[in-house]
Design an enzyme around this catalytic site. Structure first.
Site, PDB file in Angstrom:
ATOM      1  N   SER A  18      -9.301   3.883   1.428  1.00  0.00           N
ATOM      2  CA  SER A  18     -10.147   3.471   2.555  1.00  0.00           C
ATOM      3  C   SER A  18      -9.352   2.749   3.647  1.00  0.00           C
ATOM      4  CB  SER A  18     -11.285   2.585   2.050  1.00  0.00           C
ATOM      5  OG  SER A  18     -10.738   1.471   1.365  1.00  0.00           O
ATOM      6  N   LYS A  40     -10.007   1.656  -4.696  1.00  0.00           N
ATOM      7  CA  LYS A  40      -9.906   0.971  -5.985  1.00  0.00           C
ATOM      8  C   LYS A  40     -10.350  -0.485  -5.972  1.00  0.00           C
ATOM      9  CE  LYS A  40      -4.849   0.428  -6.010  1.00  0.00           C
ATOM     10  NZ  LYS A  40      -3.678   0.680  -6.832  1.00  0.00           N
ATOM     11  N   ALA A  51      -1.921  -4.848   9.232  1.00  0.00           N
ATOM     12  CA  ALA A  51      -1.066  -4.445  10.362  1.00  0.00           C
ATOM     13  C   ALA A  51      -1.251  -5.429  11.502  1.00  0.00           C
ATOM     14  CB  ALA A  51      -1.408  -3.033  10.794  1.00  0.00           C
ATOM     15  N   GLY A  54       0.678  -3.144  15.984  1.00  0.00           N
ATOM     16  CA  GLY A  54      -0.245  -2.247  16.664  1.00  0.00           C
ATOM     17  C   GLY A  54       0.074  -0.774  16.488  1.00  0.00           C
ATOM     18  N   GLU A 129       8.392  -3.282  20.463  1.00  0.00           N
ATOM     19  CA  GLU A 129       8.952  -3.525  19.129  1.00  0.00           C
ATOM     20  C   GLU A 129      10.304  -2.848  19.003  1.00  0.00           C
ATOM     21  OE1 GLU A 129       6.146  -2.942  15.888  1.00  0.00           O
ATOM     22  OE2 GLU A 129       4.524  -3.544  17.199  1.00  0.00           O
ATOM     23  N   ASP A 231      -0.042   4.994  -6.239  1.00  0.00           N
ATOM     24  CA  ASP A 231      -0.873   5.815  -7.144  1.00  0.00           C
ATOM     25  C   ASP A 231      -0.951   7.273  -6.693  1.00  0.00           C
ATOM     26  OD1 ASP A 231      -1.453   3.457  -8.440  1.00  0.00           O
ATOM     27  OD2 ASP A 231      -3.499   3.302  -7.695  1.00  0.00           O
ATOM     28  N   HIS A 252      11.013  -4.680   5.897  1.00  0.00           N
ATOM     29  CA  HIS A 252      10.755  -5.354   7.179  1.00  0.00           C
ATOM     30  C   HIS A 252      11.625  -6.600   7.219  1.00  0.00           C
ATOM     31  CE1 HIS A 252       8.784  -7.258  10.536  1.00  0.00           C
ATOM     32  NE2 HIS A 252       8.041  -6.190  10.719  1.00  0.00           N
ATOM     33  N   ARG A 301      14.765  -1.421  12.598  1.00  0.00           N
ATOM     34  CA  ARG A 301      14.531  -2.266  11.434  1.00  0.00           C
ATOM     35  C   ARG A 301      15.590  -2.199  10.341  1.00  0.00           C
ATOM     36  NH1 ARG A 301       8.263  -1.570  10.387  1.00  0.00           N
ATOM     37  NH2 ARG A 301       7.951  -2.504  12.419  1.00  0.00           N
ATOM     38  N   HIS A 362       8.337  -2.891   2.784  1.00  0.00           N
ATOM     39  CA  HIS A 362       7.267  -2.819   3.781  1.00  0.00           C
ATOM     40  C   HIS A 362       6.595  -1.455   3.817  1.00  0.00           C
ATOM     41  CE1 HIS A 362       5.274  -3.736   7.564  1.00  0.00           C
ATOM     42  NE2 HIS A 362       5.880  -2.735   8.186  1.00  0.00           N
ATOM     43  N   ARG A 397      11.446   4.757   9.742  1.00  0.00           N
ATOM     44  CA  ARG A 397      10.280   4.817  10.628  1.00  0.00           C
ATOM     45  C   ARG A 397      10.431   3.891  11.833  1.00  0.00           C
ATOM     46  NH1 ARG A 397       5.415   1.742  11.092  1.00  0.00           N
ATOM     47  NH2 ARG A 397       6.064   0.430   9.342  1.00  0.00           N
ATOM     48  N   SER A 402       3.309   4.252  12.238  1.00  0.00           N
ATOM     49  CA  SER A 402       2.631   4.577  10.990  1.00  0.00           C
ATOM     50  C   SER A 402       1.120   4.677  11.171  1.00  0.00           C
ATOM     51  CB  SER A 402       2.964   3.506   9.963  1.00  0.00           C
ATOM     52  OG  SER A 402       2.064   3.571   8.918  1.00  0.00           O
ATOM     53  N   LEU A 403       0.541   3.693  11.857  1.00  0.00           N
ATOM     54  CA  LEU A 403      -0.902   3.771  12.110  1.00  0.00           C
ATOM     55  C   LEU A 403      -1.184   5.019  12.934  1.00  0.00           C
ATOM     56  CD1 LEU A 403      -1.682   0.012  12.905  1.00  0.00           C
ATOM     57  CD2 LEU A 403      -2.208   1.252  10.808  1.00  0.00           C
TER      58      LEU A 403
HETATM   59  P1  FAD Z   1      -3.724   2.062   3.364  1.00  0.00           P
HETATM   60  O1  FAD Z   1      -4.237   1.412   4.566  1.00  0.00           O
HETATM   61  O2  FAD Z   1      -2.747   1.297   2.551  1.00  0.00           O
HETATM   62  O3  FAD Z   1      -4.954   2.446   2.434  1.00  0.00           O
HETATM   63  C1  FAD Z   1      -4.747   2.929   1.125  1.00  0.00           C
HETATM   64  C2  FAD Z   1      -6.054   2.865   0.387  1.00  0.00           C
HETATM   65  O4  FAD Z   1      -5.964   3.587  -0.828  1.00  0.00           O
HETATM   66  C3  FAD Z   1      -6.499   1.473   0.014  1.00  0.00           C
HETATM   67  O5  FAD Z   1      -7.871   1.388   0.297  1.00  0.00           O
HETATM   68  C4  FAD Z   1      -6.282   1.415  -1.489  1.00  0.00           C
HETATM   69  O6  FAD Z   1      -7.130   0.526  -2.163  1.00  0.00           O
HETATM   70  C5  FAD Z   1      -6.574   2.834  -1.862  1.00  0.00           C
HETATM   71  N1  FAD Z   1      -6.020   3.300  -3.133  1.00  0.00           N
HETATM   72  C6  FAD Z   1      -4.725   3.279  -3.526  1.00  0.00           C
HETATM   73  N2  FAD Z   1      -4.619   3.833  -4.749  1.00  0.00           N
HETATM   74  C7  FAD Z   1      -5.855   4.210  -5.126  1.00  0.00           C
HETATM   75  C8  FAD Z   1      -6.390   4.826  -6.284  1.00  0.00           C
HETATM   76  N3  FAD Z   1      -5.631   5.166  -7.348  1.00  0.00           N
HETATM   77  N4  FAD Z   1      -7.725   5.065  -6.341  1.00  0.00           N
HETATM   78  C9  FAD Z   1      -8.542   4.695  -5.309  1.00  0.00           C
HETATM   79  N5  FAD Z   1      -8.072   4.103  -4.200  1.00  0.00           N
HETATM   80  C10 FAD Z   1      -6.754   3.869  -4.100  1.00  0.00           C
HETATM   81  N6  FAD Z   1       2.071   0.141  10.856  1.00  0.00           N
HETATM   82  C11 FAD Z   1       1.955   0.310  12.180  1.00  0.00           C
HETATM   83  O7  FAD Z   1       1.962   1.440  12.675  1.00  0.00           O
HETATM   84  N7  FAD Z   1       1.798  -0.777  12.989  1.00  0.00           N
HETATM   85  C12 FAD Z   1       1.772  -2.044  12.510  1.00  0.00           C
HETATM   86  O8  FAD Z   1       1.612  -2.994  13.258  1.00  0.00           O
HETATM   87  C13 FAD Z   1       1.935  -2.243  11.119  1.00  0.00           C
HETATM   88  N8  FAD Z   1       1.961  -3.485  10.589  1.00  0.00           N
HETATM   89  C14 FAD Z   1       2.000  -3.627   9.224  1.00  0.00           C
HETATM   90  C15 FAD Z   1       1.949  -4.908   8.673  1.00  0.00           C
HETATM   91  C16 FAD Z   1       1.927  -5.071   7.297  1.00  0.00           C
HETATM   92  C17 FAD Z   1       1.879  -6.457   6.703  1.00  0.00           C
HETATM   93  C18 FAD Z   1       1.959  -3.937   6.455  1.00  0.00           C
HETATM   94  C19 FAD Z   1       1.916  -4.094   4.969  1.00  0.00           C
HETATM   95  C20 FAD Z   1       2.045  -2.666   7.003  1.00  0.00           C
HETATM   96  C21 FAD Z   1       2.077  -2.499   8.383  1.00  0.00           C
HETATM   97  N9  FAD Z   1       2.156  -1.233   8.959  1.00  0.00           N
HETATM   98  C22 FAD Z   1       2.055  -1.094  10.305  1.00  0.00           C
HETATM   99  C23 FAD Z   1       2.107  -0.048   8.117  1.00  0.00           C
HETATM  100  C24 FAD Z   1       0.666   0.474   8.113  1.00  0.00           C
HETATM  101  O9  FAD Z   1      -0.228  -0.604   8.066  1.00  0.00           O
HETATM  102  C25 FAD Z   1       0.400   1.380   6.947  1.00  0.00           C
HETATM  103  O10 FAD Z   1       1.409   2.306   6.801  1.00  0.00           O
HETATM  104  C26 FAD Z   1      -0.907   2.132   7.159  1.00  0.00           C
HETATM  105  O11 FAD Z   1      -1.928   1.203   7.382  1.00  0.00           O
HETATM  106  C27 FAD Z   1      -1.219   3.018   5.988  1.00  0.00           C
HETATM  107  O12 FAD Z   1      -2.541   3.475   6.118  1.00  0.00           O
HETATM  108  P2  FAD Z   1      -3.133   4.390   4.983  1.00  0.00           P
HETATM  109  O13 FAD Z   1      -4.521   4.680   5.379  1.00  0.00           O
HETATM  110  O14 FAD Z   1      -2.220   5.511   4.724  1.00  0.00           O
HETATM  111  O15 FAD Z   1      -3.081   3.479   3.673  1.00  0.00           O
HETATM  112  C1  SIN Z   2       5.109  -5.412  12.731  1.00  0.00           C
HETATM  113  O1  SIN Z   2       4.135  -5.836  13.349  1.00  0.00           O
HETATM  114  O2  SIN Z   2       6.237  -5.914  12.782  1.00  0.00           O
HETATM  115  C2  SIN Z   2       4.937  -4.224  11.870  1.00  0.00           C
HETATM  116  C3  SIN Z   2       4.940  -3.015  12.686  1.00  0.00           C
HETATM  117  C4  SIN Z   2       5.119  -1.805  11.844  1.00  0.00           C
HETATM  118  O3  SIN Z   2       5.334  -1.875  10.650  1.00  0.00           O
HETATM  119  O4  SIN Z   2       5.064  -0.714  12.424  1.00  0.00           O
END
Ligand code: FAD
Ligand code: SIN
Length: 557
Positions: A18, A40, A51, A54, A129, A231, A252, A301, A362, A397, A402-403
């Site tokens: 989610s 989960k 995040a 941005g 950035e 997972d 990071h 990075r 990270h 990356r 990533s977002l």
């Molecule tokens: P997630 O948002 O991690 O969602 C994964 C979901 O899967 C979660 O809901 C989890 O509970 C669920 N899940 C996992 N395993 C299972 C399972 N077995 N069964 C059911 N559910 C499960 N990226 C940017 O582009 N800009 C940023 O500014 C940035 N800042 C960041 C700051 C931090 C602190 C972190 C940790 C990351 C940051 N990133 C940033 C990276 C970015 O946030 C992530 O790569 C991105 O949000 C991933 O999105 P996603 O939907 O793929 O996964």
């Molecule tokens: C950050 O805000 O430094 C994280 C940005 C990213 O992981 O893309």
């Protein structure tokens, strides 16, 4: 109406996770059928929520798609798939437009900076950035992820075609490995555990979208939340999906270093506003990034994380320091309200004090190999967001890509599913078996789980971290081989629990990272091996692919 308490459930789209990728896909898929999102923990618990910096997107008239593409390719160190980079970069404005349509509000210039006209005040405030040649990061203060997550969860909850099942942990994808099926490998849904009752449900779907995020928990120090155990990557690997480029784990450079702070990130956007990295040498704080890269503290990075690692080893210091004391408290409070307040909790006033920082795991640049639509080598299985590997990031990356990728590929996957044929090779649902386990009994040795969990994370940090060597990788390989055997045996001998499922996945992901690192012949991007030649750009490096042989009708392996 589907009864979601039943042990067999059918849906058009099953989305596992989610975060931004999963919920973007859910909202798009809801226009075409029923959608079940399993997650989960609480729906809010995901990397997306944390995040800060941005979302990268070309909006400014002085910026160009070509410039964003060039920066992404440069950070990716020669390993990006250029066609994918171009498509994702070009799709950004349309997906940002969708997000705004869902109710997302990005910060405008007038909210944080002095502007002279009301038009300027209404423009997006663009952050900068590491590795970006222009200001192009759309943000909501420094809580972009939280805002995105809240908006999308609210839209999904009010959508009658979408159901979110919280506390539901996907255990395994249902593929032909679960029954005697001779056709091409195809995904029929997933076995999913209700973590409150420990019942394992059979969820059958036309399309399954893995959106399970990254695997930061595989390392001792990480800024990822506890759900990030890899997972989805482990499940896909067991189902014989191709897994690519797992050696590229991004560290990071600037996580708050404080005994009481739980892995809090100090966004790269702080350096984007002029913060300078310093190290303490003989009692004095000195700049050091000029010795490593022309962009100094705003270098990509991988370079900054390695530079800090090197300085810490040279000086014996515990942390580096970020200095943004030249900015006013008023500006810092407006631009970085969350970071400002969090630092203040630990007695650090960013406008007056240096911020202690260290690198931590990270982002997983590798994952389930896909194209730009999230299509995997398994029919009807998509991998979107951080658990997928489209080729956008290559060997490293670029910040805030990533977002962007999660949104674009999440959306693309659903559009692609509309073109996929549903009738081909479908096994009657009645033929899909329910979950089976060996003669399992309750474990009386839970210590095995906690011990192995800690051991993996510790040796991954020490041997497969920022700087690697052949010897370190070999040591890690020996340990993971032994632990994986032990965990597999434990898994089939005892009743499965959420902890055990996560540990098993974590161990598989650790082994994939180690194997990919051993297979990589050159030091490139995030993979830095003291015993390998440094990539010199004279040839096209290859992706590292891992794939488990496909064996129909094999459960217990
Ligand atoms: P997630 O948002 O991690 O969602 C994964 C979901 O899967 C979660 O809901 C989890 O509970 C669920 N899940 C996992 N395993 C299972 C399972 N077995 N069964 C059911 N559910 C499960 N990226 C940017 O582009 N800009 C940023 O500014 C940035 N800042 C960041 C700051 C931090 C602190 C972190 C940790 C990351 C940051 N990133 C940033 C990276 C970015 O946030 C992530 O790569 C991105 O949000 C991933 O999105 P996603 O939907 O793929 O996964
Ligand atoms: C950050 O805000 O430094 C994280 C940005 C990213 O992981 O893309």
């Amino acid at each position: 109406m589907t009864d979601f308490t039943k042990l067999r459930i059918t849906t058009d789209y099953l989305i596992i996770g989610s975060g931004l990728a999963g919920l973007t896909a859910a909202l798009e898929a809801s226009k075409h059928g029923s959608v079940l999102v399993v997650t989960k923990g609480k729906a809010e618990e995901c990397n997306t929520r944390y995040a800060q910096g941005g979302i990268a997107c070309v909006i400014d008239s002085d910026d160009t798609f070509d410039a964003h593409v060039k920066d992404t390719l440069k950070a990716g160190a020669g390993l990006c798939h250029e066609d994918v980079v171009r498509e994702i970069v070009r799709s950004a404005p349309a997906r940002i437009h969708d997000l705004e349509g869902y109710g997302m509000k990005f910060t405008r210039r007038g909210e944080v900076r002095e502007t002279t006209t009301s038009d300027q005040a209404r423009e997006f405030d663009l952050g900068r950035e590491g590795g970006h040649s222009a200001r192009r990061i759309l943000h909501a203060g420094d809580i972009t992820g939280r805002e995105v997550s809240d908006v999308l969860i609210a839209r999904c909850r009010e959508n009658p075609n979408i159901t979110i099942l919280e506390n539901h942990l996907a255990v395994d994808l249902i593929t032909c490995r679960h029954f005697a099926w001779k056709g091409p490998n195809r995904c029929y849904g997933a076995y999913v555990m209700d973590t409150q009752t420990h019942d394992i449900k059979t969820i059958l779907s036309h399309f399954t979208l893995l959106a399970t995020g990254g695997a930061g928990k595989v390392y001792l120090c990480t800024c990822n939340p506890d759900v990030a155990c890899g997972d989805g990557i482990a499940m896909a690997w067991r189902a014989s999906a191709e897994i690519a480029n797992m050696e590229f784990y991004q560290f990071h450079p600037t996580i708050l270093f404080h005994p009481k702070a739980k892995s809090f990130l100090i966004s790269e956007a702080v350096r984007g506003e002029g913060a300078i990295l310093k190290i303490r040498r003989h009692g004095k704080f000195v700049e050091f990034m000029q010795n490593y890269h022309e962009l100094k503290s705003l270098a990509p990075r991988d370079i900054v994380a390695r530079a800090i690692d090197n300085e810490l080893k040279r000086t014996g210091e515990e942390c580096a320091w970020l200095d943004i004391t030249h900015k006013s408290e008023e500006f810092l409070r407006k631009r970085f309200p969350n970071i400002f307040n969090e630092c203040l909790k630990f007695g650090i006033n960013m406008a007056k004090d240096y911020i202690p920082v260290v690198p931590a795991a990270h982002y997983c640049c590798g994952g389930v190999r896909t194209d730009v639509n999230g299509v995997t080598n398994i029919k009807d299985l998509y991998a979107i967001g951080e658990c997928g590997c489209t080729g956008l990031h290559g060997a490293n990356r670029l910040a805030s890509n990533s977002l962007l990728e999660a949104m674009v590929v999440g959306y693309n996957a659903v559009i692609h599913s509309l073109t996929a044929s549903r009738s081909e090779n479908i096994v009657p649902p009645a033929d899909v078996p329910d979950w089976k386990h060996g003669d399992a009994v309750n474990s009386d040795e839970m210590i095995v789980i906690t011990h192995n969990w800690d051991e993996i994370r510790r040796f991954m940090w020490d041997y497969v971290g920022i700087v690697r060597s052949n010897k370190r990788l070999e040591r890690a390989k020996n340990r993971i081989r032994m632990l994986r055997l032990e965990i597999e045996k434990y898994y089939w001998d005892f009743t499965v629990t959420p902890d055990l499922i996560e540990l098993r996945n974590l161990a598989s992901v650790a082994e994939m990272i180690i194997d990919s690192a051993i297979a990589r012949p050159e030091s490139i991007g995030l993979h830095y091996n003291l015993d390998c030649p440094k990539y010199d750009g004279s040839y096209h490096p290859k992706d590292t692919i891992i794939q488990r042989p496909l064996k129909p009708n094999i459960w217990f392996e």
